[in-house]
Design an enzyme around this catalytic site. Structure first.
Site, short mmCIF file in Angstrom:
data_model
loop_
_atom_site.label_atom_id
_atom_site.label_comp_id
_atom_site.label_asym_id
_atom_site.label_seq_id
_atom_site.Cartn_x
_atom_site.Cartn_y
_atom_site.Cartn_z
N GLU A 77 0.91 -1.15 -0.01
CA GLU A 77 -0.10 -0.05 -0.04
C GLU A 77 0.87 1.29 0.11
OE1 GLU A 77 -2.71 -3.23 1.94
OE2 GLU A 77 -0.50 -2.51 2.16
N PHE B 78 -11.79 -6.72 14.37
CA PHE B 78 -10.75 -7.19 13.44
C PHE B 78 -10.28 -6.14 12.45
CE2 PHE B 78 -9.35 -9.71 9.71
CZ PHE B 78 -8.11 -9.97 10.22
N GLN B 79 -9.23 -5.91 12.46
CA GLN B 79 -8.56 -4.99 11.14
C GLN B 79 -9.21 -3.57 11.63
OE1 GLN B 79 -8.23 -6.83 7.23
NE2 GLN B 79 -6.30 -7.62 7.83
N LYS C 117 -17.43 -0.38 5.89
CA LYS C 117 -18.08 -1.50 4.82
C LYS C 117 -19.48 -1.25 4.61
CE LYS C 117 -17.50 -6.23 3.04
NZ LYS C 117 -16.56 -7.44 3.24
N MET D 222 24.31 9.40 2.70
CA MET D 222 24.51 10.70 3.24
C MET D 222 24.57 10.43 4.98
SD MET D 222 23.99 13.90 2.47
CE MET D 222 23.20 14.22 1.05
#
Length: 557
Positions: free
Chosen positions: A51, A113-114, A163, A467
């Site tokens: 993602e 959940f999630q 959802k 760097m």
């Protein structure tokens, strides 16, 4: 007509003219992906490997086109994986809409959940964000998100949709989207008159161009302004290409790794005209000593930037294209012959230079410039290679350098290059990476291969975090703590394993030949360029020092 929330999401994207979405599906966003499947001939979906890659790809798409980039993610870890990309876009004022889906409304706040409060997490790094709990609010919310992302100083907006809202139905009516107008109501005539008077009185003006000039597409007006004022021009990392880097008046970047000419010239000028810059710490050095002989005139669309990091003498607030279009007719053509000759002498005396022998970052960038005729879209990760890409490639047009300036996101470049290549199929897109950065996003090579993109990934491989090592060498008594990456990872084999073509260059001649082959390829190419671990970016300003104290390798000797 009565539509589900998922159908409304897709119809709203079509309203906005969205043709590409970058994302990764999951359970909470399945309804939206199912609807997207039915519209695949209208909206292309690019499945990334992660993602974060999707958020950077949406960013690269937006930076290279000026359009709003769009990314999708599911709830919980899918949504949190967007956070770094959203923050990157926020720091660099990139228009993006991130659409996430969450657990059903009754499950919110119950550690489901999630489930994650992504709106709460991203509040400090978005222009605005929304959680839509009623399907009747969905269409207007998405329209507002796009408008906010585009208006004034652009930035990312997040829309989180539970959802069940994507399954519920509501009446939907197509709307004609009105264009977002440039900010002109804040441009006051008296501010323009004061600015014009300040410019006309200056004997040693310097024009300093930032990312705002790229965003406002004001290159033509800026060119006329520079001609009228007759002043040297420097820029920030984000301002590259707003003013033609091949122009005689151009003196290079300002700040920590700016040219000696720009740093010394700005330190001596009597008027610094800042066009779309935010005066970041990497530009200012010691803020108390910055341009201390000069009055400062600032043009910016965001009033919050005025007197934030540096006190200015005068300012004009509004869209830069409109500001310059209005002030140009107010200015009589000026001539600053002695001042310009003085700055041109600096350019002759202090050119950018590097060791001519062996393969090095600057050689790689100059050869890319030569073989692409300066017409590529250059993308970078963050570190030494990023500075070399800013210093040694001459950017003639805006939106041709895509780089994480504000957040400094290692892992940004490859995703952004994919987004830029999708948006600009007829352009050559090249991502410049360090080996440390490549490790953070190399999984997106698989995405580039799947999409058959002709982008080129150039790894400036010094087997260290370059760097950080440079700072450890100069300021930390060579204590190379956790910066050595010499662990035998073979990037050529890795590229080939993911379906790309891999090459390794260890000399200048090898790189010249390999680059020719890569530019002729129609599929992804990875070039592993082996350089010395102790190559450094010059010039440099030490932290806390004035930019006039800029030094090179020769100065240290």
């Amino acid at each position: 007509m009565l539509l589900t929330g998922a159908e409304i999401v897709i119809e709203c994207l079509k309203e906005q003219g969205v043709d590409t979405v970058f994302g990764y599906p999951g359970g909470a966003i399945l309804n939206v992906y199912d609807e997207l499947y039915k519209h695949s001939n209208e909206i292309k979906h690019i499945l990334t490997s992660h993602e974060q890659g999707a958020s950077h790809a949406a960013d690269g798409y937006a930076r290279s086109t000026g359009k709003v980039g769009v990314c999708f993610a599911t709830s919980g870890p899918g949504a949190t994986n967007l956070v770094t990309g959203i923050a990157t876009a926020y720091m660099d004022s990139v228009p993006m809409v991130a659409i996430t889906c969450n657990v059903n409304v009754p499950l919110l706040g119950k550690d489901s959940f999630q489930e994650i409060d992504i709106a709460g997490i991203t509040m400090p790094i978005t222009k605005h964000n929304f959680i839509v709990k009623d399907v009747n609010d969905l269409a207007d919310t998405i329209r507002r998100a796009f408008r906010i992302a585009k208006k004034g100083r652009p930035g990312p907006v997040l829309v989180d949709i539970p959802k069940d809202v994507t399954a519920n139905k509501a009446e939907y009516k197509t709307q004609r989207i009105e264009p977002v107008l440039r900010v002109t109501e804040t441009i006051r005539e008296e501010d323009l008159e004061e600015a014009a008077a300040l410019i006309q009185k200056a004997k040693k003006p310097y024009i300093f161009v930032g990312g705002g000039a790229v965003i406002s597409d004001c290159s033509d007006e800026l060119r006329e302004f520079v001609d009228k004022v007759d002043a040297p021009v420097c820029d920030t990392l984000m301002g590259k290409g707003a003013f033609n880097g091949t122009d005689e008046r151009y003196t290079g970047m300002l700040g920590m790794h700016g040219t000696k000419t720009s740093n010394l010239g700005v330190s001596e000028c009597d008027l610094l005209i800042a066009v779309g810059v935010r005066f970041s710490d990497r530009v200012l050095g010691n803020a108390k000593k910055f341009a201390h002989h000069a009055k400062i005139l600032q043009f910016d669309v965001d009033a919050a930037e005025i007197n934030k990091n540096i006190m200015v003498t005068n300012s004009v607030i509004g869209d830069l294209k409109k500001i310059l279009a209005r002030i140009n007719p107010m200015l009589s053509p000026m001539e600053h012959k002695e001042w310009m000759e003085h700055i041109m002498e600096y350019k002759k005396e202090y050119p950018l230079s590097y060791h001519p022998e062996g393969l090095s970052g600057p050689f790689v960038i100059e050869e890319i410039y030569r073989q692409t005729n300066g017409d590529a879209i250059m993308v970078t990760e963050v570190g030494q290679h990023q500075m070399w890409a800013a210093q040694y490639y001459k950017y003639k047009r805006p939106r041709t350098l895509l780089t994480s300036g504000g957040l400094g996101t290692m892992g940004y470049g490859l995703g952004a290059a994919i987004g830029a290549q999708i948006a600009n199929p007829d352009k050559q897109v090249i991502n410049i990476a360090g080996d440390g950065c490549f490790r953070m996003n190399m999984n997106e090579i698989a995405t580039a291969v799947r999409q058959k993109l002709p982008l080129i990934e150039v790894i400036i491989n010094n087997h260290v975090l370059g760097m950080v090592r440079q700072w450890q060498t100069l300021f930390y008594e060579k204590h190379y703590s956790a910066t050595v990456l010499d662990d035998g990872v073979d990037f050529v084999k890795l590229a080939e394993a993911m379906g790309a073509t891999g090459y390794r260059a260890t000399s200048q001649a090898e790189f010249v030949d390999i680059l020719k082959k890569a530019l002729a390829s129609s599929t992804p190419v990875v070039i592993d360029c082996i350089i010395d671990s102790d190559d450094k970016v010059w010039p440099m300003v030490a932290p806390g020092a004035a930019i006039s104290e800029v030094f090179t390798e020769e100065d240290l000797k």
